[in-house]
Scaffold this motif. Structure first.
Motif, mmCIF file in Angstrom:
data_model
loop_
_atom_site.group_PDB
_atom_site.id
_atom_site.type_symbol
_atom_site.label_atom_id
_atom_site.label_comp_id
_atom_site.label_asym_id
_atom_site.label_seq_id
_atom_site.Cartn_x
_atom_site.Cartn_y
_atom_site.Cartn_z
ATOM 1 N N SER A 34 36.149 -7.437 -6.569
ATOM 2 C CA SER A 34 34.774 -7.854 -6.787
ATOM 3 C C SER A 34 33.922 -7.390 -5.635
ATOM 4 O O SER A 34 34.409 -6.984 -4.594
ATOM 5 N N GLY A 35 32.637 -7.445 -5.834
ATOM 6 C CA GLY A 35 31.717 -7.014 -4.796
ATOM 7 C C GLY A 35 30.446 -6.505 -5.430
ATOM 8 O O GLY A 35 30.232 -6.612 -6.633
ATOM 9 N N GLN A 36 29.583 -5.922 -4.638
ATOM 10 C CA GLN A 36 28.297 -5.456 -5.123
ATOM 11 C C GLN A 36 28.466 -4.174 -5.932
ATOM 12 O O GLN A 36 28.425 -3.072 -5.405
ATOM 13 N N GLY A 37 28.689 -4.329 -7.246
ATOM 14 C CA GLY A 37 28.801 -3.176 -8.116
ATOM 15 C C GLY A 37 30.058 -2.362 -7.940
ATOM 16 O O GLY A 37 30.105 -1.210 -8.328
ATOM 17 N N LYS A 38 31.102 -2.962 -7.348
ATOM 18 C CA LYS A 38 32.329 -2.223 -7.091
ATOM 19 C C LYS A 38 33.514 -2.929 -7.732
ATOM 20 O O LYS A 38 33.641 -4.138 -7.651
ATOM 21 N N ILE A 39 34.390 -2.141 -8.347
ATOM 22 C CA ILE A 39 35.604 -2.685 -8.942
ATOM 23 C C ILE A 39 36.747 -1.727 -8.624
ATOM 24 O O ILE A 39 36.641 -0.530 -8.879
ATOM 25 N N ALA A 40 37.808 -2.259 -8.066
ATOM 26 C CA ALA A 40 38.961 -1.423 -7.778
ATOM 27 C C ALA A 40 39.638 -1.024 -9.085
ATOM 28 O O ALA A 40 39.863 -1.850 -9.958
ATOM 29 N N ALA A 41 39.976 0.263 -9.200
ATOM 30 C CA ALA A 41 40.555 0.768 -10.446
ATOM 31 C C ALA A 41 41.886 0.102 -10.751
ATOM 32 O O ALA A 41 42.212 -0.141 -11.920
ATOM 33 N N GLU A 42 42.678 -0.230 -9.713
ATOM 34 C CA GLU A 42 43.979 -0.836 -9.983
ATOM 35 C C GLU A 42 43.836 -2.226 -10.592
ATOM 36 O O GLU A 42 44.654 -2.653 -11.400
ATOM 37 N N HIS A 43 42.763 -2.924 -10.241
ATOM 38 C CA HIS A 43 42.522 -4.236 -10.849
ATOM 39 C C HIS A 43 42.091 -4.076 -12.304
ATOM 40 O O HIS A 43 42.472 -4.863 -13.165
ATOM 41 N N LEU A 44 41.295 -3.068 -12.575
ATOM 42 C CA LEU A 44 40.812 -2.842 -13.925
ATOM 43 C C LEU A 44 41.957 -2.549 -14.879
ATOM 44 O O LEU A 44 41.961 -2.971 -16.029
ATOM 45 N N ASN A 45 42.956 -1.826 -14.411
ATOM 46 C CA ASN A 45 44.015 -1.327 -15.280
ATOM 47 C C ASN A 45 45.238 -2.232 -15.347
ATOM 48 O O ASN A 45 46.195 -1.918 -16.042
ATOM 49 N N PRO A 50 46.330 -11.067 -11.794
ATOM 50 C CA PRO A 50 47.126 -11.475 -10.625
ATOM 51 C C PRO A 50 46.630 -12.822 -10.103
ATOM 52 O O PRO A 50 45.561 -12.919 -9.508
ATOM 53 N N ILE A 51 47.395 -13.866 -10.325
ATOM 54 C CA ILE A 51 46.953 -15.207 -9.949
ATOM 55 C C ILE A 51 47.865 -15.787 -8.875
ATOM 56 O O ILE A 51 49.051 -16.038 -9.111
ATOM 57 N N SER A 52 47.308 -15.985 -7.706
ATOM 58 C CA SER A 52 48.029 -16.659 -6.625
ATOM 59 C C SER A 52 47.267 -17.868 -6.114
ATOM 60 O O SER A 52 47.809 -18.674 -5.362
ATOM 61 N N LEU A 162 33.563 -13.463 -9.537
ATOM 62 C CA LEU A 162 34.635 -13.741 -10.494
ATOM 63 C C LEU A 162 34.778 -12.640 -11.545
ATOM 64 O O LEU A 162 35.407 -12.852 -12.582
ATOM 65 N N HIS A 163 34.215 -11.454 -11.275
ATOM 66 C CA HIS A 163 34.428 -10.313 -12.177
ATOM 67 C C HIS A 163 35.924 -10.068 -12.361
ATOM 68 O O HIS A 163 36.700 -10.075 -11.397
ATOM 69 N N LEU A 164 36.327 -9.843 -13.603
ATOM 70 C CA LEU A 164 37.708 -9.508 -13.970
ATOM 71 C C LEU A 164 38.693 -10.623 -13.659
ATOM 72 O O LEU A 164 39.900 -10.406 -13.656
ATOM 73 N N LYS A 165 38.188 -11.826 -13.414
ATOM 74 C CA LYS A 165 39.050 -12.981 -13.148
ATOM 75 C C LYS A 165 38.902 -13.984 -14.298
ATOM 76 O O LYS A 165 37.800 -14.187 -14.803
ATOM 77 N N PRO A 166 40.005 -14.611 -14.709
ATOM 78 C CA PRO A 166 39.930 -15.529 -15.855
ATOM 79 C C PRO A 166 39.144 -16.795 -15.524
ATOM 80 O O PRO A 166 39.292 -17.387 -14.453
ATOM 81 N N ASP A 298 46.732 -10.396 -19.855
ATOM 82 C CA ASP A 298 47.618 -11.535 -20.026
ATOM 83 C C ASP A 298 47.323 -12.558 -18.929
ATOM 84 O O ASP A 298 47.043 -12.194 -17.781
ATOM 85 N N LEU A 299 47.417 -13.833 -19.288
ATOM 86 C CA LEU A 299 47.155 -14.902 -18.335
ATOM 87 C C LEU A 299 48.451 -15.660 -18.081
ATOM 88 O O LEU A 299 48.965 -16.353 -18.953
ATOM 89 N N VAL A 300 48.985 -15.498 -16.877
ATOM 90 C CA VAL A 300 50.246 -16.133 -16.499
ATOM 91 C C VAL A 300 50.019 -16.918 -15.214
ATOM 92 O O VAL A 300 49.632 -16.344 -14.194
ATOM 93 N N PHE A 301 50.251 -18.212 -15.278
ATOM 94 C CA PHE A 301 50.104 -19.039 -14.091
ATOM 95 C C PHE A 301 51.399 -19.003 -13.273
ATOM 96 O O PHE A 301 52.493 -18.992 -13.824
#
Length: 305
Positions: A34-45, A50-52, A162-166, A298-301
């Motif tokens: 997340s950030g100002q108009g930035k998204i890491a490609a690995e998170h997108l794909n 990834p929930i910790s 919270l972009h790309l976060k459930p 997928d959403l895995v806790f």
């Protein structure tokens, strides 16, 4: 002259114009999703969120302003404490609000959004609303608020951290005054133990790295309802609601690496087909939970223990 896609519906008067929203391209950023108009490609794909760590807010409304003419929700404390405990066990930073007004709910949500450093390391947001409700609204202790407006606090525009976060919203509330109906059938035990499970596959859509993507405001939301639209939701004054009870049990018993969809599907089955409401009305009375997913992964806790 640039042409625009048309809507398959009448949108306002003829000649109405729309303003194009500028789109910010993806940057090659790897340290954050997340950030100002930035998204890491690995998170997108990623195929799985990834929930910790996470934030969970349980809003438990029992007593309401007399002017609303709403009954006290006796037994809801059991629901609130059980879900609060489950989220703590999952490692969520949990908070419980009892008998919250609209202003108190807004204050809590703004507090969450205002702590941007915490949000950057937060992988998931869960909001639980235990209250009275209508088809599209829920009640705070001093008035009604649209469910859509509640969720919009954390959409892509209002909460970019919270972009790309459930973002999971769990609602134990009526969605109308109708009583669910159904039929009764005898269950015949199958002598053949071999049962074929249906399988399904999906094709994940990957944007070429560096391409501009659009994140819908509704993306990565999951709305979990105790009942179907238009129908009432039951609660027992001594044991709490069947929906929350089964959800809490399934969260406690879910297997390692299990997708949350499966958990919710089991809850649907246990409440919809196993719960028999004690009600003065004649006939078969039922309650059918449901969930509406705008999740993109997928959403895995991750169980804490």
């Amino acid at each position: 002259m640039e042409k625009f896609d048309e809507l398959d519906a009448v949108a306002g008067n003829k000649g109405e114009t729309f303003t194009k929203t500028p789109i910010v391209p993806i940057a090659n950023e790897t340290e954050s999703n997340s950030g100002q108009g930035k998204i890491a490609a690995e998170h997108l794909n990623q195929a799985e969120y990834p929930i910790s760590s996470g934030i969970a807010v349980v809003i438990n409304n029992i007593n309401f302003d007399d002017r609303l003419n709403l009954t006290d929700r006796i037994g809801s404390d059991l629901d609130a404490s059980s879900l609060f405990q489950r989220f703590m066990e999952l490692g969520f930073d949990s908070d419980l609000l009892n008998d919250a007004t609209k202003n108190e709910m807004e204050t809590k949500f703004n507090e969450i959004k205002g702590d941007k450093e915490s949000l950057k390391i937060t992988d998931c947001l869960i909001v639980v609303l235990l209250t009275h409700g209508t088809e599209d609204s829920v009640y705070m202790t001093d008035g009604v608020v649209k469910i859509k407006n509640v969720m919009e606090h954390f959409n892509a525009t209002n909460c970019p951290e919270l972009h790309l976060k459930p973002k999971v919203f769990i609602l134990q509330a009526c969605r109308g005054s109708d009583l669910g109906g159904g039929v009764e059938r005898k269950v015949i035990r199958n002598r053949d133990p071999n049962q074929a499970d249906a399988s399904a596959s999906y094709v994940e859509y990957d944007e070429e790295f560096g391409e501009t993507i659009r994140i819908p405001n509704e993306a990565d939301f999951l709305a979990v309802y105790s009942t179907s639209t238009g129908y009432g939701s039951f609660r027992n004054t001594e044991t709490g609601s069947p929906f929350v009870r089964h959800l809490s049990d399934e969260l406690r018993e879910m297997k390692k690496g299990e997708d949350f969809y499966k958990v919710l599907t089991r809850v649907n089955k246990k409440v919809g087909m196993g719960y028999k409401p004690k009600h003065k009305s004649e006939g078969v009375i039922t309650q059918m939970p449901c969930f509406i997913s705008h999740l993109t992964k997928d959403l895995v806790f991750k169980q804490k223990v």
